[in-house]
Design an enzyme around this catalytic site. Structure first.
Site, short mmCIF file in Angstrom:
data_model
loop_
_atom_site.label_atom_id
_atom_site.label_comp_id
_atom_site.label_asym_id
_atom_site.label_seq_id
_atom_site.Cartn_x
_atom_site.Cartn_y
_atom_site.Cartn_z
N ASP A 227 0.79 -1.23 0.00
CA ASP A 227 0.00 0.00 0.00
C ASP A 227 0.83 1.29 0.00
O ASP A 227 1.97 1.32 0.44
CB ASP A 227 -0.99 0.01 1.17
N GLU B 94 -0.83 -2.11 5.03
CA GLU B 94 0.10 -2.07 6.18
C GLU B 94 0.05 -0.72 6.90
O GLU B 94 0.17 -0.66 8.11
CB GLU B 94 1.54 -2.35 5.71
N GLU B 95 -0.14 0.34 6.13
CA GLU B 95 -0.05 1.69 6.70
C GLU B 95 -1.26 2.07 7.55
O GLU B 95 -1.21 3.07 8.26
CB GLU B 95 0.10 2.74 5.58
N HIS C 299 7.53 8.71 4.51
CA HIS C 299 6.28 9.46 4.72
C HIS C 299 6.49 10.96 4.48
O HIS C 299 5.84 11.78 5.11
CB HIS C 299 5.71 9.22 6.13
ZN LIG Z 1 5.19 3.62 6.20
ZN LIG Z 2 6.59 1.03 5.28
#
Ligand SMILES: [Zn+2]
Ligand SMILES: [Zn+2]
Length: 392
Positions: free
Chosen positions: A82, A140-141, A364
């Site tokens: 993701d 996952e995020e 990020h």
């Molecule tokens: Zn991340």
């Molecule tokens: Zn990551």
């Protein structure tokens, strides 16, 4: 055991164009939690093209299976799929074509690297003593895709004996591999706190119970729990990430909402922090005539590397990048990772492959980017690790 590392490196070079194309295509079309439809299709199409058995589970997750021609155990390799809801910096070399979405954590590289590892290991099938399961994981995020995949049978048929995952890492030098025993990633809990006071005129605070003042006290006490109640050698974080109260300058609102995260590794430390937080909230609201609602939502457990699996990965990675490039991070990372659900179920290791060239690369961040060539390293490291585990 024959050493396969030269062949693995050769195959990583050979399949690089496939991985490179996959990474570029994924980067151009970032998708988030359980909406990784195009991502999932890209993975499935490539696996089909190379005759690798696979199926879709947990909405957009893909599980592949490479059956070795010699009997043996089953090792699982995992990549998260993701992206993030983040607008990419206009100067980026590879551009996201979806406004407001971006692969800013490197998961496009994780998928591309695991696709390459699949092709490499599939080529070695006739000599493979056991099976390789491929886990392409959604979400996952955010909400987490590992647990839904496990619930849908990821670790069965054939049963998985060990698991490995790689994260590309902006703090580590390009081509370095960081592996740590024990605690690697923290258990991230989310808390939600409502401070309930009594609203009224801002000029007459004596008739109100001001939830903003109570919140200010409480936030300070939270930080004092970290400095005064927690054992200083046991890592823990409390962060208030959001606070909402009131609308205008002359009204004391009736409540304040705080949302934040608690990060720990140790179950006892986690318990202590949650109970101390509640004590602080209760004491302050009690003293100032308010009340509260406090909820802690447990998200993922901590990722703990099994020392034997970490050793297998260390030795395997050294065959690919050289022993001088294997590093041991001295401290764990306070980030959370839902690979923890896999690592809780079977012996596992989570490793970092460095992407830094010059300045540290921030994940990020709108400027996050890395040289795609690193997937030659990550795919070879994870392939060698899988092979070494099966050959043991
Ligand atoms: Zn991340
Ligand atoms: Zn990551």
């Amino acid at each position: 055991m024959t050493d396969f590392s030269e062949r693995i490196k050769y195959l990583a070079d050979r399949y690089y164009p496939v991985g490179q194309h996959a990474r570029h295509s994924l980067h151009a079309y970032p998708e988030t939690a359980f909406e990784e439809v195009r991502t999932s299709k890209l993975i499935s199409d490539i696996l089909s093209e190379y005759g690798i058995e696979h199926k879709l589970i947990a909405k957009t997750g893909v599980v592949g299976l490479i059956k070795g021609e010699k009997p043996g155990k089953t090792v699982l390799l995992r990549a998260d799929m993701d992206a993030l809801e983040l607008e990419e910096a206009p100067s980026a070399l590879l551009r996201s074509e979806r406004a407001g979405y971006m692969h800013a954590c490197g998961h496009d590289g994780h998928v591309a690297g695991l696709i390459m590892a699949a092709l490499i290991l599939s080529d070695l099938k006739s000599e493979l003593p056991g099976n390789v399961k491929l886990m392409f994981q959604p979400a996952e995020e955010s909400v987490g895709g590992a647990k839904p995949m496990i619930d849908e049978g990821l670790l069965e048929n054939p049963p998985v004996d060990a698991a490995f995952a790689v994260h590309l890492w902006g703090e580590a030098e390009f081509g370095e591999v960081w592996i740590k025993n024990g605690a690697v990633m923290a258990a991230p809990d989310e808390f939600r706190l409502r401070i309930i006071g009594k609203g009224g005129h801002a000029a007459h605070p004596q008739f109100t119970a001001d939830p903003i003042v109570m919140s200010a006290n409480i936030i300070n006490l939270f930080q004092q729990i970290i400095s005064r109640r927690r054992d200083p050698v046991s890592p823990a974080v409390i962060t208030v990430g959001s606070i909402h109260a009131g609308e205008v300058h002359n009204i004391i609102p009736s409540h304040a909402d705080l949302v934040g995260t608690i990060r720990t590794f140790d179950r006892e430390v986690r318990k202590l922090i949650i109970s101390e937080m509640e004590k602080a909230v209760s004491a302050v609201t009690n003293a100032w005539g308010g009340s509260y609602e406090f909820k802690v939502l447990e998200r993922y457990p901590a990722v703990l590397n099994n020392p034997d699996m970490a050793d297998i990965a260390r030795i395997a990675a050294a065959k690919i990048v050289g022993a001088d490039k294997i590093k041991e991070p001295s401290v764990p990372n306070m980030g959370g990772e839902d690979f923890a659900f896999v690592a809780n179920a079977v012996p596992a290791a989570y490793l970092f492959v460095g992407i830094k060239k010059g300045e540290m690369i921030l994940h990020h961040n709108p400027n996050f980017s890395f040289d795609t060539e690193i997937i030659k390293v990550s795919s070879a490291v994870i392939s060698q690790t899988a092979l070494d585990f099966l050959s043991k």
